[in-house]
Design an enzyme around this catalytic site. Structure first.
Site, PDB file in Angstrom:
ATOM      1  CG  ASN B   6      30.334  32.806  54.595  1.00  0.00           C
ATOM      2  OD1 ASN B   6      31.456  32.450  55.003  1.00  0.00           O
ATOM      3  ND2 ASN B   6      29.456  31.962  54.105  1.00  0.00           N
ATOM      4  CE1 TYR B  10      33.745  30.131  44.798  1.00  0.00           C
ATOM      5  CE2 TYR B  10      35.423  31.833  44.939  1.00  0.00           C
ATOM      6  CZ  TYR B  10      35.078  30.508  44.783  1.00  0.00           C
ATOM      7  OH  TYR B  10      36.065  29.566  44.613  1.00  0.00           O
ATOM      8  CG  HIS B  11      31.076  37.948  49.088  1.00  0.00           C
ATOM      9  ND1 HIS B  11      31.907  37.017  49.645  1.00  0.00           N
ATOM     10  CD2 HIS B  11      30.056  38.125  49.971  1.00  0.00           C
ATOM     11  CE1 HIS B  11      31.420  36.631  50.813  1.00  0.00           C
ATOM     12  NE2 HIS B  11      30.301  37.291  51.031  1.00  0.00           N
ATOM     13  CB  SER B  12      28.443  41.155  44.204  1.00  0.00           C
ATOM     14  OG  SER B  12      28.322  41.933  45.389  1.00  0.00           O
ATOM     15  CG  PHE B  50      46.853  46.245  55.380  1.00  0.00           C
ATOM     16  CD1 PHE B  50      46.813  45.694  54.099  1.00  0.00           C
ATOM     17  CD2 PHE B  50      45.732  46.114  56.188  1.00  0.00           C
ATOM     18  CE1 PHE B  50      45.684  45.034  53.639  1.00  0.00           C
ATOM     19  CE2 PHE B  50      44.596  45.453  55.734  1.00  0.00           C
ATOM     20  CZ  PHE B  50      44.571  44.921  54.454  1.00  0.00           C
ATOM     21  CG  HIS B  68      43.881  36.263  34.068  1.00  0.00           C
ATOM     22  ND1 HIS B  68      45.042  35.525  34.129  1.00  0.00           N
ATOM     23  CD2 HIS B  68      44.046  37.129  33.024  1.00  0.00           C
ATOM     24  CE1 HIS B  68      45.871  35.918  33.166  1.00  0.00           C
ATOM     25  NE2 HIS B  68      45.285  36.899  32.491  1.00  0.00           N
ATOM     26  CD  GLU B  71      43.162  33.163  36.604  1.00  0.00           C
ATOM     27  OE1 GLU B  71      43.898  33.819  37.368  1.00  0.00           O
ATOM     28  OE2 GLU B  71      43.495  32.876  35.429  1.00  0.00           O
ATOM     29  NE  ARG B  83      37.364  41.146  58.745  1.00  0.00           N
ATOM     30  CZ  ARG B  83      36.753  42.144  59.402  1.00  0.00           C
ATOM     31  NH1 ARG B  83      37.154  42.472  60.614  1.00  0.00           N
ATOM     32  NH2 ARG B  83      35.772  42.808  58.852  1.00  0.00           N
ATOM     33  CE  LYS B  84      45.652  34.352  59.804  1.00  0.00           C
ATOM     34  NZ  LYS B  84      45.149  33.705  61.024  1.00  0.00           N
ATOM     35  NE  ARG B 126      43.714  34.907  29.673  1.00  0.00           N
ATOM     36  CZ  ARG B 126      44.734  34.277  30.264  1.00  0.00           C
ATOM     37  NH1 ARG B 126      44.519  33.329  31.143  1.00  0.00           N
ATOM     38  NH2 ARG B 126      45.988  34.606  29.969  1.00  0.00           N
ATOM     39  CG  HIS B 195      47.277  34.647  38.068  1.00  0.00           C
ATOM     40  ND1 HIS B 195      46.692  35.162  36.933  1.00  0.00           N
ATOM     41  CD2 HIS B 195      48.268  35.503  38.388  1.00  0.00           C
ATOM     42  CE1 HIS B 195      47.305  36.270  36.575  1.00  0.00           C
ATOM     43  NE2 HIS B 195      48.268  36.512  37.437  1.00  0.00           N
ATOM     44  CD  GLU B 269      48.357  30.344  37.500  1.00  0.00           C
ATOM     45  OE1 GLU B 269      47.175  30.154  37.851  1.00  0.00           O
ATOM     46  OE2 GLU B 269      48.661  30.995  36.491  1.00  0.00           O
TER      47      GLU B 269
END
Lengths: 96, 308
Positions: B6, B10-12, B50, B68, B71, B83-84, B126, B195, B269
């Site tokens: 998904n 957020y993922h590990s 790519f 960092h 973030e 993926r895009k 950080r 960032h 940022e």
């Protein structure tokens, strides 16, 4: 995991070198265990600081004594972290 | 994705690396996952390359993310971008023509030790997790460790500082791995570092207020990119050189890239401007990634049309 109960994020408005200098005294002090999220610059941008719960009163007193304007941008950091964690775990479960 | 990843969550680290492998597996003619080194705690540093023309050292773009560790929108945007790229190649004329001329290297997690630490111990970590010989404090700021006015303004020699520059330039193995790879390649034309937060699009220099020789062109490119980004949801970005847009910052990745011949060097940022700060809710990942993509494409199109 480290918890941040009662910790808040302050946005401190600084206008000019004098105020930056005053704020830097606070930020450079080890006493309050502040975590700077957005550092002071020389260009009057606001400064974001994570203030631990035990330091809230002294930091507020300092800011008031130096006439530094501030607002609380995140009132309950731990609540945000808990929500984030919950969403991650939920998503992990869904993906599995 | 087909593997149930998904992109709006957020993922590990493990999940991100697994998805990188999936992308490479699904699009073997376009994407490859490469190990470029390891972290201090010996985690792999993986990039996705790519390329539509293997075997040639073509002009290349480096997309850096997650340096960092707290973030999180940076790493999340990066894996979405991966993926895009594979989804749109062959369908979107812009990315198709970019990849016909250049390779793209994407490093979604430039600081894996820090990232794992944010997920297991301290969400607001950080720096790297390297040990300092003369201090109980851990880590150096990996975006003050590059060999570009190292130890200059905006850094600290205190290992306990969040902007500690490290004992010497490239002391952080995570930084050195990227430096070595880019230098060995020798043909990078663009370096973009992601960032958060503040909604800024910046270019060199961070270490001095002096204007970079290409500042005018970089400013124009950045303004076009910010305009493209804003076209999606109205997200406003401020544009300018690092030093005068935020604060002096020496030893940064973007300055190093520029001073080492990579003309199109930018720092994003990402969202937001402080309402959530580093804790951007996951429901903003896809909107952020989608708008950032428009900015990235604008920059890459300019690089494609102005190869040097």
């Amino acid at each position: 995991r480290e918890k941040f109960f009662g910790d808040q994020v302050f946005r401190i408005n600084v206008r000019g070198g004098d105020e930056i200098s005053k704020l830097s005294q606070l930020l450079n002090s080890d006493n309050f265990k502040l975590d700077v999220w957005k550092s002071p610059s020389t260009f009057s941008h606001p400064v974001d600081v994570l203030v631990p719960s035990v330091s809230l009163q002294p930091v507020k007193s300092f800011l008031k004594s130096q006439a530094l304007q501030y607002s609380v941008t995140i009132e309950d950091l731990q609540a945000l972290l808990d929500k984030e964690d919950e969403e991650m775990q939920h998503n992990e479960g869904q993906e599995r | 994705s087909n593997n149930n990843f998904n992109y709006g969550a957020y993922h590990s680290l493990e999940a991100i690396y697994h998805e990188m492998d999936n992308i490479a597996g699904e699009f073997p003619d376009l994407a490859r996952r490469l190990k470029i080194g390891h972290s201090f705690e010996n985690r792999s540093l993986y990039v996705l390359k790519f390329s539509t023309a293997e075997g040639k050292r073509r002009p290349a773009v480096w997309l850096n993310a997650g340096i960092h560790s707290r973030e999180w929108i940076s790493q999340a945007t990066a894996i979405w971008t991966a993926r895009k790229i594979v989804s749109d190649y062959g369908k979107d004329p812009a990315i198709t023509s970019i990849l016909e001329k250049m390779d793209i290297f994407l490093l979604p997690v430039a600081n894996p030790d820090g990232y794992v630490y944010t997920q297991t111990k301290n969400r607001l970590w950080r720096k790297t997790r390297s040990l300092n010989s003369r201090s109980p404090c851990i880590g150096a700021d990996p975006n003050r460790n590059w060999n570009s006015s190292f130890a200059g303004a905006g850094t600290s020699n205190n290992p306990c500082s969040e902007v500690y520059h490290g004992p010497h330039a490239n002391s952080e193995v995570e930084v050195k791995s990227v430096v070595d790879f880019i230098q060995q390649h020798g043909n990078f034309k663009c370096f973009i570092d992601l960032h958060s937060y503040s909604q800024l699009l910046m270019y060199p220099y961070g270490y001095t207020v002096n204007k970079a020789p290409d500042a005018e062109e970089l400013d124009e490119v950045a303004r076009c990119a910010a305009k493209a980004l804003a076209s999606l949801s109205g997200t406003k970005y401020q544009v300018g050189p690092i030093c005068t847009t935020v604060y002096p910052a020496s030893g940064s990745s973007t300055d190093w890239a520029y001073d080492n011949g990579i003309k199109y060097a930018f720092t994003f940022e990402l969202r937001d401007t402080g309402h959530y700060g580093f804790l951007l809710p996951a429901n903003q990942i896809i909107p952020t990634a989608e708008e950032t993509w428009l900015g990235l494409k604008t920059i890459m199109e300019h690089v494609r049309d102005h190869l040097y």
